[in-house]
Design an enzyme around this catalytic site. Sequence first.
Site: not given
Length: 842
Positions: A525, A527-528, A542, A638
């Site tokens: 997705f 970077k956090v 996120k 997941d």
Amino acid sequence: MKLFWILYVASIHIFLRTALAQEKGPLFINCGSDSVFAAEGRKWVGDSVSRTGLSPSFIGIIAYTSAITVDEGYRSLYKTARIFNSSSHYNFTIVPGSYCIRLHFHPFIFESFNVNDSTFDVMANDLKLVSKFSVIREISLKNLMSNSSATSLVKEYFLNVSSNEIMIDFVPNSGSFAFVNAIEVIPVPAGLFIDVVNKVGDVGFKGLGGQGIETIYRLNVGGLEIDSSKDKLLWRKWETDESYMFSLNAASTLANHSNISYVSSSDSFAAPLLVYETARIMIDNEVIEKRFNMSWRFEVDPNFDYLVRLHFCELTYNTRSERVFRIYINNQTAADNYDVFVKAGGMNKAYHEDYVVGVSHQTDTLWLQLGPDTLTGIPSSDALLNGLEIFKLSHNGNLALGPERIDGFGEGAASKKHKSKSILAAIGVGSVSLLAISVSSAALFVFIWRNKRMSSMKQDNPPGWHPLYLHDTVGSTGNSKLRKSPLINTGSTNSNRIGRRFSLGEIRTATRNFDDALVIGSGGFGKVYKGEIEERNLIAVKRAHPSSNQGLAEFETEIEMLSKLRHRHLVSMIGYCEDENEMILVYEYMANGTLRSHLYGSNLPPLSWKQRVDACIGAARGLHYLHTGAERGIIHRDVKTTNILLDENLVAKIADFGLSKTGPALDHTHVSTAVKGSFGYLDPEYYRRQQLTQKSDVYSFGVVLFEVVCARPVVNPELPKDQINLAEWAVRWQRQRSIETIVDPRLEGDFSLESLKKFGEIAEKCLCDEGKNRPTIGEVLWHLEYALQLNEAYMQCRGDNTFTKNELKFADLSFSLPCIDMVENEPLQNISGETSSNLLGR
């Protein structure tokens, strides 16, 4: 000045007459326009300036806008469109031959014409291109299959024309209308498609003469997207192949920018040289087991033949027999003992290979797999692919879907018996549960206008067309009025999301303008970041990367899921931000990061055995809530150690719900869906059948359990080939009842052997090949708590010898357990006298 404008308009009319009457050159028509301009390396001519080349009965309504939401290249082209509320056609004068036709569609609302209600047929001469065609629906399906967020659609066709004209008919369905933004008519070199092609699975060939062809997929394998302006011959766009690969970890990329040449002149028509400069090859073929093929999966329409075109160029080896492999299409061998060097006659020589495969009415999937040919005896057998195209072939003058397929809206063949219910799950229409509607709506990213946006739009834009805003959306919930929400809402609605909507300014302040020093993780997705909001509260932010493989569908799914799920062992979502085309999710901050980081790959101190079992119990509780907390349950899809996070007290919580799916209805056993997940954790039954169940999560969790025991990656190509796959390697040791042999050496025996064995037994059960033989997550949870009690009893006994053979009472489990010392390994019994092995078999 007046004379100048008269002369200018006259010159435009003369130019357009010449362009539209051109017999040999390509025609690029900007529908609903009265101007000429250049875009994407082409000169586009408005269809409103001259009627030359158009039918005398040509009618239509001009639609236009001053704002657009597509990439810069087509921005001007998609500002206008031609709307037809009755049957109409374009008529182009040409010379006989082969032609490529492209139709461009960009959804819009113009005055009383709402594209959510637009369905129509399109014909090109005697070839039916589409039937009951909905642009909105087609874009939604495309975005779901490719993890993209497109707002426009281009349909591409090839046909042979024996007359002097091409007539493109637009026929609105009853009570509806048709529209088109642009049309391309391009002469095609005679050698682009050959007349006879090998048919996979049959002894013989398939004749292509006279058949219409539709482009379904065009991929630059192993490389970046190739813009249409870089394909000077036919202006084709080449996508990346990542979204269609079964597992990116099964292949690596290869690039070679040395001088590449075509094998023949016909090959020069097939693809630009850029396609052949990159490729995918198998990962370290010296150690990978022979069954690890490179695999691509595609959604296709049933009951058609497909032309599969593979593009090859050997970029590494300069001798024969260095790279020999097999080609499988839909589980059938298309070619064996395949050597690209031999086929091309050398290195750096580009060519293509065509195959035809039939897809029955019972399936809507096409698989391509390339893997080692074990019969060659070559130890370093490898595979390579540079590019891929898939074309649909017409059947009885028809390229359009049958009525049952149109109404089913992309449902799998296995679910066609329950067509109406499959539709509900796919597009969120009808009477389904609150949660099912939310997930379905998120998957199709319902485009709804907010009150504030609508009011500002009315002030800023003149009456007429209003563009489609991808990132100004809210998700639908259980409101029955939203169950048939259009992708573009003509009215306003309030968000039903639970959670705070942050402004981008607040997010920037919290993360010090996305300071890289605050990055605490990254994934598909984006970077956090670690952040801080008012009153010094820590958060995790996120932020989606613009080139992320995950898109708006996953963003909406995560919001909709976490807006309704609240549990101690699920990561809580605080809010979200979608200002200025950003996609940002805000979570509670998990101070101790991922479970994986405490097992391997970092300098963090190792977790004790009790801490590891505790973490697994917490994760199992979270999954149990997902599976049982709603009417149909939720399948995470997941489960892995990077999606199990630990807070400051090492309490484990499940995270990342972007791939989650609502479970099957009561009269169904599974959910038919595309295979998604993480390599090494995927349920093999789900992979084979594309049938998702809660037991798929159980399999993934079984891999997590062995990962906790062994503290190593689930797939490690650097190890000997019998150790590459953790699940298979650990199960072999477990079946020998020797799991202690592979336990993380850092535990240094500071655990109960009985606890470890019980842990290994339930992990082994989770990894049964067939889902029906796996335990439920509730049963897994029970046995994990049992393993924890065994360990606690052992630690107490070891610390206090007076407890030897005394009975211990455990609060969490209502049975007495004899204390275990370090020597004796007596069978454990509960109050009913059942042994632990009996309990496991329940």
